[in-house]
Design a protein around this motif. Structure first.
Motif, mmCIF file in Angstrom:
data_model
loop_
_atom_site.group_PDB
_atom_site.id
_atom_site.type_symbol
_atom_site.label_atom_id
_atom_site.label_comp_id
_atom_site.label_asym_id
_atom_site.label_seq_id
_atom_site.Cartn_x
_atom_site.Cartn_y
_atom_site.Cartn_z
ATOM 1 N N ASP A 22 -57.257 40.260 37.055
ATOM 2 C CA ASP A 22 -56.273 39.011 37.451
ATOM 3 C C ASP A 22 -56.427 38.072 35.959
ATOM 4 O O ASP A 22 -56.139 37.453 35.858
ATOM 5 C CB ASP A 22 -56.867 37.925 38.927
ATOM 6 C CG ASP A 22 -56.368 38.845 39.881
ATOM 7 O OD1 ASP A 22 -55.339 39.452 39.384
ATOM 8 O OD2 ASP A 22 -56.663 39.254 41.354
ATOM 9 N N GLU A 23 -58.402 38.185 35.593
ATOM 10 C CA GLU A 23 -58.502 37.178 34.557
ATOM 11 C C GLU A 23 -58.627 37.683 33.154
ATOM 12 O O GLU A 23 -58.564 37.454 32.516
ATOM 13 C CB GLU A 23 -60.019 36.862 35.118
ATOM 14 C CG GLU A 23 -60.868 38.365 34.839
ATOM 15 C CD GLU A 23 -61.191 39.337 35.235
ATOM 16 O OE1 GLU A 23 -61.719 40.433 35.141
ATOM 17 O OE2 GLU A 23 -60.562 39.532 36.800
ATOM 18 N N GLU A 24 -57.793 39.806 32.898
ATOM 19 C CA GLU A 24 -57.464 40.041 31.950
ATOM 20 C C GLU A 24 -56.163 39.526 31.467
ATOM 21 O O GLU A 24 -56.053 39.547 30.509
ATOM 22 C CB GLU A 24 -57.872 41.240 32.572
ATOM 23 C CG GLU A 24 -57.563 41.610 30.886
ATOM 24 C CD GLU A 24 -58.483 44.146 30.880
ATOM 25 O OE1 GLU A 24 -59.301 43.963 31.428
ATOM 26 O OE2 GLU A 24 -57.271 44.621 31.110
ATOM 27 N N TRP A 25 -55.314 39.754 32.245
ATOM 28 C CA TRP A 25 -53.849 39.882 32.311
ATOM 29 C C TRP A 25 -53.148 38.769 31.075
ATOM 30 O O TRP A 25 -52.417 38.544 30.331
ATOM 31 C CB TRP A 25 -53.098 40.037 33.103
ATOM 32 C CG TRP A 25 -51.464 39.515 32.748
ATOM 33 C CD1 TRP A 25 -50.730 39.171 33.261
ATOM 34 C CD2 TRP A 25 -50.480 40.321 31.622
ATOM 35 N NE1 TRP A 25 -49.461 38.572 32.575
ATOM 36 C CE2 TRP A 25 -48.983 39.552 31.785
ATOM 37 C CE3 TRP A 25 -50.678 41.581 31.247
ATOM 38 C CZ2 TRP A 25 -47.940 39.909 31.176
ATOM 39 C CZ3 TRP A 25 -49.569 42.111 29.815
ATOM 40 C CH2 TRP A 25 -48.168 41.150 29.904
ATOM 41 N N PRO A 26 -53.744 37.904 31.732
ATOM 42 C CA PRO A 26 -53.510 36.015 31.041
ATOM 43 C C PRO A 26 -54.585 36.584 29.333
ATOM 44 O O PRO A 26 -52.711 35.969 28.782
ATOM 45 C CB PRO A 26 -53.784 34.598 31.728
ATOM 46 C CG PRO A 26 -54.159 35.526 33.309
ATOM 47 C CD PRO A 26 -54.950 36.984 32.778
ATOM 48 N N VAL A 27 -55.313 36.401 29.047
ATOM 49 C CA VAL A 27 -55.987 36.632 27.729
ATOM 50 C C VAL A 27 -54.842 37.472 27.260
ATOM 51 O O VAL A 27 -54.486 37.482 26.031
ATOM 52 C CB VAL A 27 -57.106 37.183 28.133
ATOM 53 C CG1 VAL A 27 -57.474 37.511 26.356
ATOM 54 C CG2 VAL A 27 -58.193 36.283 28.574
ATOM 55 N N VAL A 28 -54.833 38.964 28.021
ATOM 56 C CA VAL A 28 -53.958 39.747 26.678
ATOM 57 C C VAL A 28 -52.215 39.069 26.264
ATOM 58 O O VAL A 28 -52.006 39.598 25.411
ATOM 59 C CB VAL A 28 -53.169 40.721 27.576
ATOM 60 C CG1 VAL A 28 -52.248 42.518 27.137
ATOM 61 C CG2 VAL A 28 -54.793 42.021 27.435
ATOM 62 N N GLU A 29 -51.919 38.093 27.498
ATOM 63 C CA GLU A 29 -50.484 38.155 27.030
ATOM 64 C C GLU A 29 -51.100 37.348 25.950
ATOM 65 O O GLU A 29 -49.427 36.669 24.979
ATOM 66 C CB GLU A 29 -50.189 36.506 28.903
ATOM 67 C CG GLU A 29 -48.802 36.482 28.225
ATOM 68 C CD GLU A 29 -48.221 35.809 29.852
ATOM 69 O OE1 GLU A 29 -46.856 35.750 30.116
ATOM 70 O OE2 GLU A 29 -49.414 35.721 30.458
ATOM 71 N N ARG A 30 -51.520 36.150 25.840
ATOM 72 C CA ARG A 30 -51.847 34.866 24.834
ATOM 73 C C ARG A 30 -51.615 36.006 23.154
ATOM 74 O O ARG A 30 -51.605 34.921 22.777
ATOM 75 C CB ARG A 30 -53.138 33.935 25.621
ATOM 76 C CG ARG A 30 -52.668 32.834 26.882
ATOM 77 C CD ARG A 30 -53.367 32.083 26.502
ATOM 78 N NE ARG A 30 -55.184 32.543 26.388
ATOM 79 C CZ ARG A 30 -55.713 32.880 28.068
ATOM 80 N NH1 ARG A 30 -54.418 32.524 29.075
ATOM 81 N NH2 ARG A 30 -56.810 33.332 28.027
ATOM 82 N N THR A 31 -52.437 36.521 23.501
ATOM 83 C CA THR A 31 -53.193 37.251 22.375
ATOM 84 C C THR A 31 -51.556 38.245 22.324
ATOM 85 O O THR A 31 -51.488 37.679 20.598
ATOM 86 C CB THR A 31 -54.157 38.317 23.074
ATOM 87 O OG1 THR A 31 -55.055 37.910 23.731
ATOM 88 C CG2 THR A 31 -54.962 39.137 21.589
ATOM 89 N N LEU A 32 -50.887 38.745 22.516
ATOM 90 C CA LEU A 32 -49.229 38.954 22.237
ATOM 91 C C LEU A 32 -49.111 37.488 21.226
ATOM 92 O O LEU A 32 -48.404 38.182 20.765
ATOM 93 C CB LEU A 32 -49.031 40.062 23.389
ATOM 94 C CG LEU A 32 -47.795 40.401 23.418
ATOM 95 C CD1 LEU A 32 -47.997 41.899 22.153
ATOM 96 C CD2 LEU A 32 -46.892 41.509 24.074
#
Length: 308
Positions: A140-150
């Motif tokens: 859960d904590e990983e997807w928002p980081v990946v989305e922001r980085t993308l």
């Protein structure tokens, strides 16, 4: 996490080629995203990288669509996760089997001294210390980081696409003006085409009369000139081509969404009018200008293929 689509800047063409990258490192999580884009008539997104993101291509494509409408995009997502104690699993049975086989092989080959160096690399053998697999959804904590980085990588891609788009717009307008200049020369030359044809026809008739001692009625001569004028009248083609040129320049300057498809259509129409003009004119000078227009249209067509 849902965000509204990124608003494209007004008055700027967008290229379909470019590159963008972004990185994030915090709290034991490292994320690196690279986006490479090339031209395509439609949008095609391919995702590679750390598990499970290649399987989440549809979710990543939704993020891409906020920025890109057409093109082939390769999205590379790399995630380095800090190992948790539960993830550190050693396959002891596989390790014992490898060690036993390595010693036996060295003894059989008569080179027992090689066993030590080979045993040191046993942990790297397949299945001994497997990486923890992540299937389904990411933490859960990983997807928002990946989305922001993308999103950040796509923002940098947009910057490169806008810069290239401005350069393309300048070049397209330059080529458009060149065609307009050629069309003006054709327009100026048209009255002389009719006068030259009439004079050549008169000269041939006079020569025929002189050689054969025959006469020709003036109305016959007038009718022949009128027929030629009707067959070679390119005023409509010149007018339509000029109108297409104005429309082309307007689309380039506005830089609206979907400009690439509009420009492709206008260039196709310009090519059609140019072909008709060249086939009907029947004049060497006009033919030379038509060849120049066709060559310029080909340059424009290659550029337009890279406009989103």
């Amino acid at each position: 996490m849902t965000r509204s689509p990124a608003k494209r800047p007004d008055g700027v063409l967008l290229s379909m080629t470019g590159f963008g990258e972004a990185r994030h490192q915090a709290d034991g999580l490292g994320v690196a995203v690279e986006v490479r884009a090339v031209n395509n008539r439609y949008l095609k997104v391919t995702v590679r990288g750390s598990d499970p993101y290649p399987m989440l291509e549809p979710e990543l494509e939704k993020v891409v669509r906020r920025h890109v409408r057409r093109g082939t995009l390769l999205v590379q997502v790399r995630v380095d996760r800090e190992a948790r104690p539960a993830d550190l699993v050693l396959n002891a049975a596989a390790l014992r089997t490898y060690l036993r086989q390595i010693r036996a092989a060295c003894e059989e080959a008569g080179t027992p001294e090689y066993a030590g160096p080979l045993l040191a690399g046993a942990l790297a053998l397949p299945g001994v210390a497997p990486e923890a697999a992540h299937f389904g959804s990411p933490p859960d904590e990983e997807w928002p980081v990946v989305e922001r980085t993308l999103e950040e990588a796509l923002g940098k891609l947009d910057t490169m696409r806008r810069d290239e788009g401005r350069a393309m717009a300048n070049e397209l307008l330059l080529q458009q003006r060149h065609i307009a200049d050629q069309l003006d020369l054709i327009r100026q030359h048209l009255p002389g085409v009719m006068a030259d044809y009439r004079q050549r026809l008169l000269d041939r008739v006079r020569q025929a009369v002189k050689d054969a001692g025959a006469g020709v009625e003036p109305e016959h001569l007038v009718r022949e000139v009128a027929l030629f004028a009707d067959r070679s009248d390119v005023s409509e083609e010149v007018t339509r081509l000029a109108s297409h040129l104005d429309q082309f320049a307007e689309v380039v300057r506005r830089g609206d969404e979907g400009a690439g498809r509009k420009l492709e259509f206008v260039v196709q129409e310009m090519g059609r009018e140019t072909n008709t003009l060249g086939s009907k004119a029947g004049d060497v000078t006009i033919s030379r200008h038509v060849v120049e227009i066709k060559a310029t249209l080909e340059k424009i067509r290659e550029l337009v293929q890279n406009v989103e």
